[in-house]
Design an enzyme around this catalytic site. Sequence first.
Site, PDB file in Angstrom:
ATOM      1  N   CYS A 246       4.594 -44.104  12.104  1.00 48.17           N
ATOM      2  CA  CYS A 246       4.140 -44.787  10.878  1.00 48.17           C
ATOM      3  C   CYS A 246       4.798 -44.145   9.657  1.00 48.17           C
ATOM      4  CB  CYS A 246       2.621 -44.710  10.744  1.00 48.17           C
ATOM      5  SG  CYS A 246       2.052 -43.021  10.562  1.00 48.17           S
TER       6      CYS A 246
ATOM      7  N   CYS B 103       4.037 -40.535   9.154  1.00 43.94           N
ATOM      8  CA  CYS B 103       4.837 -39.586   9.960  1.00 43.94           C
ATOM      9  C   CYS B 103       6.134 -39.257   9.230  1.00 43.94           C
ATOM     10  CB  CYS B 103       5.191 -40.192  11.317  1.00 43.94           C
ATOM     11  SG  CYS B 103       3.793 -40.509  12.367  1.00 43.94           S
TER      12      CYS B 103
ATOM     13  N   CYS C 288      30.354 -63.168  13.050  1.00 44.07           N
ATOM     14  CA  CYS C 288      30.160 -62.883  14.482  1.00 44.07           C
ATOM     15  C   CYS C 288      28.918 -63.579  15.024  1.00 44.07           C
ATOM     16  CB  CYS C 288      30.088 -61.382  14.711  1.00 44.07           C
ATOM     17  SG  CYS C 288      29.902 -60.963  16.440  1.00 44.07           S
TER      18      CYS C 288
ATOM     19  N   CYS D  99      42.558 -50.338  53.363  1.00 42.62           N
ATOM     20  CA  CYS D  99      41.569 -50.336  52.282  1.00 42.62           C
ATOM     21  C   CYS D  99      41.168 -48.916  51.918  1.00 42.62           C
ATOM     22  CB  CYS D  99      40.295 -51.054  52.718  1.00 42.62           C
ATOM     23  SG  CYS D  99      40.539 -52.797  52.909  1.00 42.62           S
ATOM     24  N   CYS D 100      41.247 -48.013  52.935  1.00 39.95           N
ATOM     25  CA  CYS D 100      40.711 -46.670  52.720  1.00 39.95           C
ATOM     26  C   CYS D 100      41.780 -45.690  52.255  1.00 39.95           C
ATOM     27  CB  CYS D 100      40.066 -46.153  53.994  1.00 39.95           C
ATOM     28  SG  CYS D 100      38.856 -47.312  54.608  1.00 39.95           S
TER      29      CYS D 100
ATOM     30  N   TYR E 118       6.550 -33.212  15.807  1.00 36.50           N
ATOM     31  CA  TYR E 118       7.550 -34.181  16.294  1.00 36.50           C
ATOM     32  C   TYR E 118       8.688 -33.415  16.971  1.00 36.50           C
ATOM     33  CZ  TYR E 118       4.821 -36.666  12.839  1.00 36.50           C
ATOM     34  OH  TYR E 118       3.767 -37.180  12.144  1.00 36.50           O
TER      35      TYR E 118
ATOM     36  N   MET F 130       7.787 -40.317  15.635  1.00 36.63           N
ATOM     37  CA  MET F 130       7.198 -40.892  14.410  1.00 36.63           C
ATOM     38  C   MET F 130       6.691 -42.306  14.716  1.00 36.63           C
ATOM     39  SD  MET F 130       9.734 -39.690  11.343  1.00 36.63           S
ATOM     40  CE  MET F 130      11.219 -40.488  11.937  1.00 36.63           C
TER      41      MET F 130
ATOM     42  N   CYS G 142      31.611 -64.714  17.562  1.00 32.52           N
ATOM     43  CA  CYS G 142      31.458 -64.148  18.909  1.00 32.52           C
ATOM     44  C   CYS G 142      30.276 -64.759  19.660  1.00 32.52           C
ATOM     45  CB  CYS G 142      31.234 -62.639  18.849  1.00 32.52           C
ATOM     46  SG  CYS G 142      31.911 -61.772  17.446  1.00 32.52           S
TER      47      CYS G 142
END
Length: 553
Positions: free
Chosen positions: A16, A19, A128, A550-551, A68, A14, A133
């Site tokens: 407009c 639409c 906020c 590490c592995c 659409y 859409m 925030c």
Amino acid sequence: MADRMRIALDVQGMTCDGCAAHVEKALRGVAGVTEAKVPSWRAGRATVVAEASVADEAFVRSVEEAGYRAQVRERRRVQEGQRFVSGGEQYDLMIIGGGSAAFAAAIKGAELGAKVAIVEAGTIGGTCVNIGCVPSKTLIKAAELCYRSAYPKFEGLAACPPPSDWQRVVQQKDELVAALRQGKYVDVMKVYPTVTLIKGQGRLAGGRAVSVNGTAYQPGKILLATGSLPWAPPIPGLAEAGYLDSTQALSLPELPTSLLVIGAGAIGLELGQLFSRFGVRVMIIEAGPHVAGGEEPEIGKALTEYLAGEKIRVCTNVKINRVERRAKEYLIHAEIEGRPETCVAEQLLVATGRRPNTRDFGLTEAGVQTGLRGEIKVNEHLQTSNPEIYAAGDCIGDPMYVYVAAFAGGLAAENALTGAGRVYDLSALPHVVFTDPQVASVGLTDAAARAQGKHVKTSVLSLKDVPRALAARDTRGLFKLVAEEETGKLLGAHILADQAGEVIQAATLAVKFGLRVQDLVETFHPYLTMVEGLKLAALTFEKEVSKLSCCAS
Ligand SMILES: Cc1cc2nc3c(=O)[nH]c(=O)nc-3n(C[C@H](O)[C@H](O)[C@H](O)COP(=O)(O)OP(=O)(O)OC[C@H]3O[C@@H](n4cnc5c(N)ncnc54)[C@H](O)[C@@H]3O)c2cc1C
């Protein structure tokens, strides 16, 4: 009457208003449809009420035939007798307050095809975006950049020199706030033409009546989303001396040389570190035994050390006897660890929490009950003791986070308008304290789990054993996991680390979906990421991670 469903569709293509009208007409043409609404082409949404026997495919096909594309997002049974279009009322839903809970509610209402009014007495967007925030986190980031540029390895820390232009930093913060308020609130209103903003103080006048600026309204349903206000304890002399709250602190015209912060919760810690990093001498004063009170004690203890490393004086177990103001300074007369001391600074910030903003707008007249801290009492559907009135956000009390307010707003609007009966469920709720390193947590702490009678086991992993932290040369922090002894189910995850706020999301999914510690161990975690610490903390239940390659897995 046949069973009916309310169906929400996502519609693409859409461009407009024409639409939107086109899609609406197409949906109305489907046999068995009694209502179809496309509130705006911008939103890309449609709502249909239809007999339950009409298949999703029929809606999708009708939209496609109109040119659409559509998918069905949600199907809910309509509860007859509780339809929201409230015969002749001007608004189906009137929301008092215009912050995050209100906007989530208004958008949900509009998507459901309702006419909604938001009543806002102050600045649109609420706490906020304007004073919470957004301004705090952008200033925290500015302080961190200043700090890290001065001390790239941040070892042997000292105070960062004040930035050349604090006013400029505040101005940039104000610009960001204005842009986000415009983009995320003011402009969003335009996307939903069925939502109206009424500027003014809303007051409940009994039943479903609301008055704003002397005009009386009788909306179909009311939603209270009035937020919260800073709260200060009744310390002798404090009210007379005056003090900064978080809103004033975030907009100080100039930096003080020194600052006393009462309260070591999220806001006190975040702002204390922020000002320290801008070169202000900061002391944080806490009545409880450790900072970040609701967190695991290991986290509070470690964070205190890191703040002390930045030359912030953090005192816990403090009893404040009196606050006094002299010409250019504040004095706190206190007992610190049992010894009398007078703390002095140029400015005083009180960050001892917030309380629901629920006074003086007619709750009693409307039969809406409140609790001991002024919080509006609600049931699991966020309905108040007046069945026509719902409430959401900070005004219903803790936990006060914006994502909780938004979730509550949408849920309350849907329940109020459709009687959907959705339940307000906050299990597996993560939260973050934006210090550096960050604190992030989800689920139960060790103590909370034991208090619930659960048999638990815990693992604690230092960041010294997390490759990402070693590579980044920042090993400040730890992971602590709490799991059920018998099943290994993860009950809680508590992290103190750089980017802990990002890492916690993986743990949140694990807690929410009942995963076991072993599930974390058996899940791939990319090497040299902070979230790998979660897997290593899971491994720590069985193995000594510091001795592994590490592995190893
Ligand atoms: C410094 C700070 C930092 C924060 N940081 C974070 C963070 O990082 N992450 C996070 O999740 N949360 C954070 N929060 C909390 C978050 O901001 C709040 O939980 C959230 O904004 C609450 O939203 P709300 O819609 O319930 O209330 P609000 O956004 O406060 O909206 C309430 C609105 O109602 C209006 N109002 C009140 N009474 C009336 C009336 N009678 N009539 C008309 N209008 C009225 C007020 O003017 C206000 O605009 C922070 C808060 C502060 C203070």
